[in-house]
Design a protein around this motif. Structure first.
Motif, PDB file in Angstrom:
ATOM      1  N   TYR A1178      50.249  48.649  33.147  1.00  0.00           N
ATOM      2  CA  TYR A1178      49.431  48.209  34.089  1.00  0.00           C
ATOM      3  C   TYR A1178      49.215  49.049  35.154  1.00  0.00           C
ATOM      4  CZ  TYR A1178      49.465  43.337  32.194  1.00  0.00           C
ATOM      5  OH  TYR A1178      49.319  42.254  31.663  1.00  0.00           O
ATOM      6  N   GLU A1183      45.776  48.228  36.945  1.00  0.00           N
ATOM      7  CA  GLU A1183      45.671  46.709  37.118  1.00  0.00           C
ATOM      8  C   GLU A1183      46.914  46.447  37.885  1.00  0.00           C
ATOM      9  OE1 GLU A1183      43.827  44.276  35.965  1.00  0.00           O
ATOM     10  OE2 GLU A1183      42.449  45.359  35.031  1.00  0.00           O
ATOM     11  N   ASP A1185      47.687  44.174  40.206  1.00  0.00           N
ATOM     12  CA  ASP A1185      47.881  42.632  40.277  1.00  0.00           C
ATOM     13  C   ASP A1185      48.693  42.346  39.346  1.00  0.00           C
ATOM     14  OD1 ASP A1185      45.736  43.342  42.260  1.00  0.00           O
ATOM     15  OD2 ASP A1185      45.309  41.261  42.261  1.00  0.00           O
ATOM     16  N   ASN A1186      48.228  42.419  37.854  1.00  0.00           N
ATOM     17  CA  ASN A1186      49.021  42.382  36.753  1.00  0.00           C
ATOM     18  C   ASN A1186      50.530  42.959  36.882  1.00  0.00           C
ATOM     19  OD1 ASN A1186      47.112  40.560  35.971  1.00  0.00           O
ATOM     20  ND2 ASN A1186      46.190  42.443  34.909  1.00  0.00           N
ATOM     21  N   THR A1189      52.720  41.151  39.203  1.00  0.00           N
ATOM     22  CA  THR A1189      53.084  39.774  38.736  1.00  0.00           C
ATOM     23  C   THR A1189      54.235  39.865  37.694  1.00  0.00           C
ATOM     24  OG1 THR A1189      50.878  39.250  39.294  1.00  0.00           O
ATOM     25  CG2 THR A1189      52.100  37.802  37.646  1.00  0.00           C
ATOM     26  N   ILE A1208      53.058  47.025  45.150  1.00  0.00           N
ATOM     27  CA  ILE A1208      52.655  46.093  45.959  1.00  0.00           C
ATOM     28  C   ILE A1208      51.446  46.508  46.935  1.00  0.00           C
ATOM     29  CG2 ILE A1208      54.232  46.253  47.647  1.00  0.00           C
ATOM     30  CD1 ILE A1208      53.006  42.932  45.855  1.00  0.00           C
ATOM     31  N   VAL A1211      47.608  46.235  45.293  1.00  0.00           N
ATOM     32  CA  VAL A1211      47.120  45.080  44.877  1.00  0.00           C
ATOM     33  C   VAL A1211      46.163  44.358  45.611  1.00  0.00           C
ATOM     34  CG1 VAL A1211      49.436  44.193  43.724  1.00  0.00           C
ATOM     35  CG2 VAL A1211      48.771  43.304  46.120  1.00  0.00           C
ATOM     36  N   ALA A1212      45.010  43.892  44.719  1.00  0.00           N
ATOM     37  CA  ALA A1212      43.823  43.132  45.409  1.00  0.00           C
ATOM     38  C   ALA A1212      43.787  41.967  45.858  1.00  0.00           C
ATOM     39  CB  ALA A1212      42.749  43.325  44.133  1.00  0.00           C
ATOM     40  N   ASN A1213      44.918  40.984  45.137  1.00  0.00           N
ATOM     41  CA  ASN A1213      44.980  39.806  45.664  1.00  0.00           C
ATOM     42  C   ASN A1213      46.270  39.584  46.512  1.00  0.00           C
ATOM     43  OD1 ASN A1213      45.402  36.961  45.756  1.00  0.00           O
ATOM     44  ND2 ASN A1213      45.848  36.730  43.571  1.00  0.00           N
ATOM     45  N   GLU A1215      47.397  37.231  48.074  1.00  0.00           N
ATOM     46  CA  GLU A1215      48.450  36.206  47.832  1.00  0.00           C
ATOM     47  C   GLU A1215      49.704  36.902  47.075  1.00  0.00           C
ATOM     48  OE1 GLU A1215      48.625  33.138  48.856  1.00  0.00           O
ATOM     49  OE2 GLU A1215      46.759  33.398  50.011  1.00  0.00           O
ATOM     50  N   LEU A1216      49.436  38.073  46.620  1.00  0.00           N
ATOM     51  CA  LEU A1216      50.687  38.548  45.812  1.00  0.00           C
ATOM     52  C   LEU A1216      51.731  39.242  46.887  1.00  0.00           C
ATOM     53  CD1 LEU A1216      49.037  40.377  43.063  1.00  0.00           C
ATOM     54  CD2 LEU A1216      50.506  38.272  42.855  1.00  0.00           C
ATOM     55  N   TYR A1217      51.216  39.500  48.149  1.00  0.00           N
ATOM     56  CA  TYR A1217      52.020  40.033  49.237  1.00  0.00           C
ATOM     57  C   TYR A1217      53.064  38.990  49.502  1.00  0.00           C
ATOM     58  CZ  TYR A1217      48.269  43.485  50.165  1.00  0.00           C
ATOM     59  OH  TYR A1217      47.435  44.275  49.991  1.00  0.00           O
TER      60      TYR A1217
END
Length: 1490
Positions: A1178, A1183, A1185-1186, A1189, A1208, A1211-1213, A1215-1217
């Motif tokens: 990933y 990738e 984000d993946n 996750t 970390i 990542v683009a999302n 919420e993952l933080y």
């Protein structure tokens, strides 16, 4: 469906192998076809070359020694584009050459590799690199211009096509890649559609696409459509669709409604997919072609399915539009170039009948002007008319296929419609529709002109005539001439621009107008000549100058001048016709000489021949051997001259110049030539046409000479023609000469019979009698009698007895006739040997008295054996017939009687042995063959030396399995004929009887066997040893390899496969070696297969399905070092490591990350749950984000702190933080501050504080909050202030308050201070209430503990249960440990399902009280020991005292007793208390160990 009735016709236009193309070069990378004009093939052995195949002459390929990676021929012209990679770089060198001029036009060095290129227009090349698309014009010195970047969906795709629409405003790029994990063999297609105007791209899923222009009803401009086909798999469901949509719809105009249709793939083609799409602009049909050779045909307008069929058994890899015929070319792996075209005669009936789609049938017929829908169109027209839909009816009539409705009846029908006020008359609607579609016919032009003239709008006529919308006619001229004077010169100039032939017609119409031509002839001629329309000017002048008037001398000279300069042959023909006589002769004579027309020059100078004399002119022509000039020169004198020499010389000149028709005419019509001289000349000339000679000889009595000449030169058909058509009366002379020339009687008899009654009998008899050949006339004379001839000479020539015989026959007295004939024939009369009477006797006996027939046969000899024998057969007198045929040595007919009528094969065989005739044995053999006596039949055929029935013999021998006999027969047949079938069957027969040595000897000798077919047949019937011999001899290494596989000769199979070098062969041998566990050989084969992307998956699946995992991995590992190793090999090895050798996976990924198809390997790692490797992939694929996750969901394997920190932050999302914060809080709280510091610039600090506050671990992130407090965030400030208050770190609190003022200052002060004051004042309950209100649960628990009030502590416990604060419930049990009763705690925990949270408290309580009991027991035991010790001590003292008392005087005092008075005793030790040991403040005592 019969192929003849199919709507699409397929034919093989060319086979590449037939023109010397090696099959190994018939691939997508070696063959290009940019249009229907050229095919280009790139060869690399035996030398590098490029082969150019012109489809107009495909059997004459042009081969040039050129080294290139790719070659493209221009779609229209002989321009060649070449691409080659520069050694040691990733750059490509591009060049464009003009083959005809043998010159280089342009070149350019691309800074990156071009992975695909194509001519998108005749002037433009499209170049596709790994990242972008460029356009390169062949005009000027321009360099490639970047058009757009490739979208992500085309990453790692093989580009297979690139197209642009006709306006070059829309571009589409198409690529393919391996399919989804659940169905990898179904190739995935991706498409990028780019708008040049909008500079935007759209990524779609598609395998093939094409653009088209289409005129939507009601729109005056064409719409741009794109059609694309896709086939995809989703959750095991396969979806195959065809889409048609409009691009860039025109605002305010009718648009094209989006259409889609299903592509139905048969079950056997589940993994097949579209590879190409072509759109027929001629018929508006969509052709979708698949890899495995399926053809889908759809209507562009409606997307309705028209036809589906398999057009090729071999995979198709290349197609090209055949625009001129509305079809397409397709090339398959076998090298076939297939041409698909519309069957114009059947497609409309097919759609209306088979598909029952009447609307589509009519539309197809209108669009393509096709037959088959006439009834439908007429019916639809009548329906529209009946419904008063005149506009629609007018449109249908105007567009009717082949103009079936454009008739006077249709015009009359529209005329009959009443005109409504305020509406356009239907007739005008009809004519308006016709004018928009094209040109009106003569009747329509006349009717429309009537309407316009009546409305006094004659200016419209000028416009329509100028636009060539009307067909000119005499009636139209009469209509418009009254009161109207058009500008004819302007009209002519206008028509000239668009229709030169129409201009000629218009000019001629003007020349025939009453009152003369309105435009001067010379002016009209100049108009044509100004546009270099020489032919049109000539046509006009030849017509108007026909009267040959003196005033036209200038124009006569002009037309001759322009043609002598440009088209001398035309001028020659004009002069030959002699239509002009007023031209400038000296001028024309000079031009004739310049043009090489010396004959014409002389002809022009004919007026001077009187001075020279005709004889002198003739000698002059003959001196220069100018027979053509002589022919034309004498032709002008022939009609007026009676000089035999002129006529003869004319005939001679005409014959020598090939003017045979003129020779025939003159010899037939002229009465002045020397017949003898002419006859001799014609015989010497030996003209191919004998009619001139026939004319001369017939007219002047040279018939015998003519006959002798014709017979000697084998011109028999002219003899027949002369006798039958020219002069039957001279037939006796012809027959006499033929008899003298010893012509066969059959020909003479046929000639006589062909004339019959037209032939004069008396001279014919005389001619035959002279030569003693009267007998050959017998049949002819009998025919004349049978036809009722009354010629006395006919009857005189026959025997007188015929009258008596005829009388008996007429009276129908057969028995009496027999008696008469016996007397005449059998009793040695003068007529005993009469042929006809003997025939009559036997025939009459057959009819009336069959018992006498055999006797007559034996006694008579001069009858017609063949004819009488046939009559006997018809009368079922078979033995008599046999006797007749045998008597006349008609052995074939005789044996046929035995076979067909008597049906006795044994007698037939005996008869054949007796006569020993080949023809007889042939008949016997055929009969034996019919009866199934195959071996006997073969023996008979051999005796007959008959090879004609070899097909039937071969078929019968194979059915009966008599191959030994068949071999003997075929060896005989080979001596008679050279038939591939014979030699092929002989090899097969040898194989069937296991005579392999003979096969080897046979194929080394000259033969015409179809060895490839024989080899295939032997292989199909499992005769592998024989097949091996054949395939080895013809070097068909592919078939040899699979044959050796069948024989388990795997090493030989591998060697053969190496020579074949075919993917199919390599696979077959490889799979066979795998099944036989010959893995070393299998690997050799596999290495040659896996370099082909399309075949890699199949090999991998085959190994895996058989459990050969280690061997497959070994194969793939070996493949990494191949020169042609591609991404698929690296990826597949990674997938195998993921499935079977996990320990090697990470190393492989890290080593070859740039050469992997990462999405595919990601899916494999996900399926096999290799989380660490999945995370790495990933990251490599960006990738993040993946990746994050995966790490958090599978942390035991995937988490590594430093790696996660790197991931970390990317990542683009967002919420993952926060998910990472929760993750670290739960699993790695010791590192949470590190991860928060990394994310400090990206996260919402307030949200982080809230997360930690809810988790009850606010102090855990104190370092992080200190680090970010500089941002002066309220939540951070308040959290830190609370911590400082709790820690009573007033210095830090003061510093925090001074530097960071963004917090609730009053609230902090009031609540915390108030709670503290209440606690100091002993107002415990109020303090606890205030702390609960501020969610300061720790303060509340500490206050309850310090209060020492059991009730307050237990109430607080109940509060935590009510609020669902389970963690606070557990904490409170420890903080208020001394106050809470165990039974209360256990009761509350049990009733509220919180036993787990109370269990630590219960353990501590039990441990504490167990310890207390243990201490009590220990103390009691020690006390008891002390008491016992004292007792023992006291006993010892007493004993000592007693002993002392015995030893010492009584006056001495005794020692003091313990515990007795006297100051000698000691105070007893104080007893320890029974209470709990001292506890630290506000907490539970430390738990001891068991």
């Amino acid at each position: 469906m019969a192929a003849a009735n199919a709507p699409i016709t397929m034919k093989e236009a060319l086979t590449l192998t037939s023109i010397g193309i090696n099959p190994q070069f018939i691939t997508f990378t070696n063959v290009t076809m940019e249009s229907d004009k050229y095919i280009c093939v790139r060869e690399t052995s035996p030398q590098n070359s490029v082969v150019i195949i012109d489809m107009s002459m495909p059997n004459q390929p042009l081969r040039r020694p050129i080294t290139a990676d790719s070659a493209l021929m221009n779609p229209n012209t002989r321009i060649l584009a070449l691409k080659a990679q520069l050694p040691g770089t990733t750059q490509d060198h591009l060049q464009i050459f003009n083959i005809e001029a043998k010159a280089k036009m342009k070149s350019h060095q691309m800074p990156e590799q071009v992975v695909f290129w194509k001519w998108i227009t005749p002037k433009m090349l499209g170049l596709v690199t790994q990242s972008s698309v460029y356009h390169w014009s062949i005009e000027g010195d321009s360099e490639p211009v970047k058009m757009f970047d490739r979208t992500a969906n085309l990453a790692n795709n093989q580009i297979i096509n690139y197209k642009c629409d006709p306006s070059e405003k829309w571009l589409v790029l198409i690529g393919i890649a391996p399919g989804s994990p659940e169905r990898p063999q179904l190739v995935k297609g991706s498409m990028q559609l780019f708008s040049v105007d909008q500079q935007r791209s759209q990524a779609l899923e598609a395998h093939a696409a094409s653009f088209a222009s289409f005129r939507v009803a009601g729109n005056d401009k064409d719409s741009i459509l794109i059609s694309f086909a896709t086939k995809s798999s989703n959750s095991g469901q396969i979806t195959s669709k065809l889409h048609v949509i409009e691009l860039g719809a025109q605002p305010g105009k009718p648009s094209f409604a989006k259409k889609q249709a299903d592509l139905f793939f048969p079950p056997d083609f589940a993994d097949d997919f579209p590879v190409a799409m072509q759109i027929s602009h001629k018929y508006s049909l969509i052709y979708v072609i698949t890899k495995l050779g399926l053809l889908f045909v759809y209507d562009l307008d409606s997307a309705a399915a028209v036809y589906r069929n398999r057009i090729s058994p071999d995979p198709i890899f290349l197609t090209s539009e055949a625009s001129s015929v509305g079809g397409f070319y397709a090339i398959n792996r076998r090298g076939q170039v297939l041409l698909a075209t519309v069957n114009e005669a059947t497609i409309v009936p097919f759609v209306s009948g088979q598909l029952n789609n009447l609307e589509l049938a009519v539309n197809l017929a209108k669009r393509g002007n096709l037959p088959g829908a006439e009834n439908l169109v007429v019916q639809r027209f009548q329906e529209l008319f009946a419904q008063t839909k005149y506009k629609e009816a007018a449109e249908l009539a105007a567009e009717s296929p082949q103009g079936i409705l454009r008739t006077p009846d249709t015009v009359a029908k529209f005329q009959s419609v009443p005109v409504q006020t305020g509406q356009t008359p239907p007739l005008l609607q009809y004519f308006g529709m016709l004018l928009t579609k094209g040109k009106l016919n003569a009747f329509e032009s006349l009717e429309l002109s009537r309407l316009v003239v009546n409305q006094n709008k004659k200016n419209l006529l000028e416009n329509w005539l100028a636009e060539d919308k009307l067909e000119c006619s005499e009636e139209l001229g009469d209509l418009v001439k009254v009161g109207y004077t058009p500008d004819y010169l302007f009209l002519l100039q206008t028509i000239l621009r668009s229709d030169p032939q129409g201009a000629v017609n218009f000019a001629l119409m003007m020349s025939q107008m009453e009152g003369g031509c309105p435009v001067d002839y010379n002016t009209i001629t100049d108009l044509f000549l100004q546009r270099n329309m020489i032919r049109e000017a000539t046509a006009f002048l030849l017509d108007v100058l026909k009267p040959n008037l003196p005033e036209h001398a200038f124009l006569q000279t002009k037309v001759l001048e322009i043609n002598l300069v440009t088209f001398p042959n035309v001028a020659d023909a004009i002069l030959a016709n002699g239509m002009f006589s007023h031209y400038d002769r000296p001028r024309i004579a000079q031009l004739c000489e310049k043009a090489g027309l010396y004959v014409r020059a002389l002809q022009v100078a004919k007026e001077y021949c009187e001075q020279l004399g005709v004889d002198v002119c003739i000698k002059l022509f003959e001196q220069f051997k100018s027979y053509e000039g002589l022919y034309f020169f004498l032709g002008s004198y022939l009609s007026s001259s009676e000089d035999p020499e002129i006529h003869f010389k004319y005939i001679e000149a005409a014959a020598k110049t090939g003017q045979i028709k003129e020779v025939e005419r003159v010899t037939r019509e002229s009465n002045f030539y020397d017949a003898e001289k002419t006859k001799n000349f014609l015989m010497e000339a030996k003209l191919p046409d004998a009619r001139p000679l026939i004319n001369v000889c017939d007219r002047f009595g040279f018939v015998p000479d003519l006959t002798h000449y014709l017979y000697s030169n084998n011109m028999l058909r002219y003899i027949e023609g002369y006798v039958q058509k020219v002069n039957p009366g001279n037939a006796p002379l012809v027959v006499g000469q033929l008899l003298d020339d010893e012509c066969p009687e059959d020909f003479i008899k046929g000639l006589i019979l062909s004339v019959r009654s037209l032939l004069p009998v008396e001279p014919l008899v005389e001619e035959c009698e002279k030569r003693n050949r009267l007998r050959l006339l017998t049949q002819f004379l009998e025919h004349l009698v049978s036809e009722g001839s009354q010629d006395v000479h006919v009857h005189n020539a026959l025997e007188q007895v015929s009258a008596a015989v005829k009388a008996f026959m007429t009276a129908d007295l057969p028995h009496e006739l027999i008696e008469l004939l016996e007397k005449i024939v059998l009793q040695n009369s003068a007529f005993s040997g009469n042929f006809n009477l003997q025939n009559l006797l036997i025939l009459t006996a057959i009819k009336a008295d069959p018992s006498r027939v055999m006797d007559y046969i034996n006694r008579l000899d001069n009858f017609d054996g063949p004819a009488v024998g046939e009559v006997a057969v018809e009368a079922q007198l078979y033995e008599e017939a046999f006797a007749i045929f045998k008597k006349f040595n008609l052995n074939v007919q005789a044996v046929n009687v035995l076979l067909d009528n008597i049906r006795d094969i044994n007698r037939a065989v005996e008869f054949a042995f007796r006569v020993e005739e080949d023809a007889v044995w042939s008949q016997v053999a055929r009969a034996q063959l019919r009866e199934g006596l195959v071996s006997d039949a073969i023996e008979s055929f051999i005796r007959a030396d008959d090879a004609t029935q070899f097909l039937e013999v071969i078929r019968a021998a194979e059915d009966e399995d008599v191959y030994h006999d068949l071999v003997k027969y075929l060896l005989m047949v080979r001596q008679k004929t050279k038939e591939p079938k014979v030699d092929s069957e002989l090899i097969y027969a040898y194989a069937k009887i296991d005579r392999l040595g003979e096969i080897e000897e046979f194929i080394l000798m000259p033969n015409v066997a179809n060895l490839p077919n024989v080899g295939d047949r032997l292989y199909d019937e499992a005769l592998y040893e024989a097949a091996k011999i054949i395939f080895a001899f013809i070097s068909n290494w592919g078939k040899l390899a699979i044959t050796l596989v069948k024989l388990k000769q795997f090493q030989g199979a591998v060697d053969a496969a190496r020579k074949a070098n075919s993917a199919k062969t390599w696979k077959e041998v490889c799979f066979a070696c795998v099944d036989a566990e010959e893995f070393r050989l299998a690997q050799i084969c596999g290495l040659n297969i896996i370099v082909q992307v399309d075949d890699l998956e199949e090999v991998s699946e085959y190994y895996q399905n058989r459990g050969c995992f280690n061997e497959l991995i070994s194969l793939m590992e070996s493949g990494l070092g191949l020169e042609r190793a591609h991404m698929g090999i690296f990826t597949e090895l990674g997938v195998l490591y993921a499935r079977y050798r996990h320990e090697k996976l990470m190393e492989h990924i890290k080593l070859f990350s740039t050469r992997l198809n990462i999405p595919k390997l990601i899916r494999a790692c996900d399926e096999q749950q290799h989380w660490q490797e999945l995370t790495y992939l990933y990251v490599q694929y960006d990738e993040f984000d993946n990746a994050a996750t995966t790490v958090m969901n599978h942390s035991p394997e995937a988490w590594e702190h430093m790696q996660f920190k790197d991931i970390i932050v990317k990542v683009a999302n967002v919420e993952l933080y926060y998910k990472a914060v929760h993750f670290y809080l739960q699993e790695h709280p010791d590192l949470i501050n590190d991860i928060l510091n990394v994310l400090a610039l990206r996260i919402d600090h307030t949200r982080v504080v809230d997360i930690m506050r809810k988790a009850g671990h606010l102090r855990l992130v104190k370092p992080y909050m200190v680090a970010v407090q500089s941002n002066n965030v309220s939540a951070v400030n308040e959290a830190l202030n609370e911590i400082y208050v709790e820690e009573e770190d007033y210095d830090r609190l003061r510093e925090s308050i001074d530097l960071h003022d963004n917090f609730d200052q009053i609230g902090l002060a009031q609540r915390r201070v108030a709670a503290y004051i209440y606690k100091k004042a002993g107002r415990w309950k109020l303090s606890i209430a205030l702390s609960k209100k501020d969610n300061l649960y720790k303060d509340a628990m500490e206050t309850a503990s310090q209060s020492g009030d059991r009730e307050l502590a237990e109430e607080l416990l109940v509060y935590f249960i009510e609020q669902g604060k389970k963690e606070c419930f557990a904490s409170c049990l420890f903080v208020c440990y001394d106050l809470i009763r165990p039974d209360v705690a256990l009761e509350l925990a049990w009733m509220n399902n919180m036993i787990d949270f109370a269990f630590p408290y219960l353990l501590q309580f039990i441990r504490e009280y167990t310890g207390k009991v243990d201490e009590l027991i220990k103390d009691k035991i020690e006390a008891m020991k002390e008491v016992k010790a004292k007792e023992e001590e006291e006993k010892d003292v007493i004993m000592q005292q007693n002993l002392y008392a015995q030893l010492l005087p009584l006056a001495l005092p005794a020692p003091p007793m313990p515990g007795m008075g006297g100051g000698y005793g000691t105070a007893p030790p104080p007893m320890g208390g029974m209470g709990m040991p001292p506890m630290p403040p506000f907490g539970m005592p430390p738990m001891g160990s068991y």
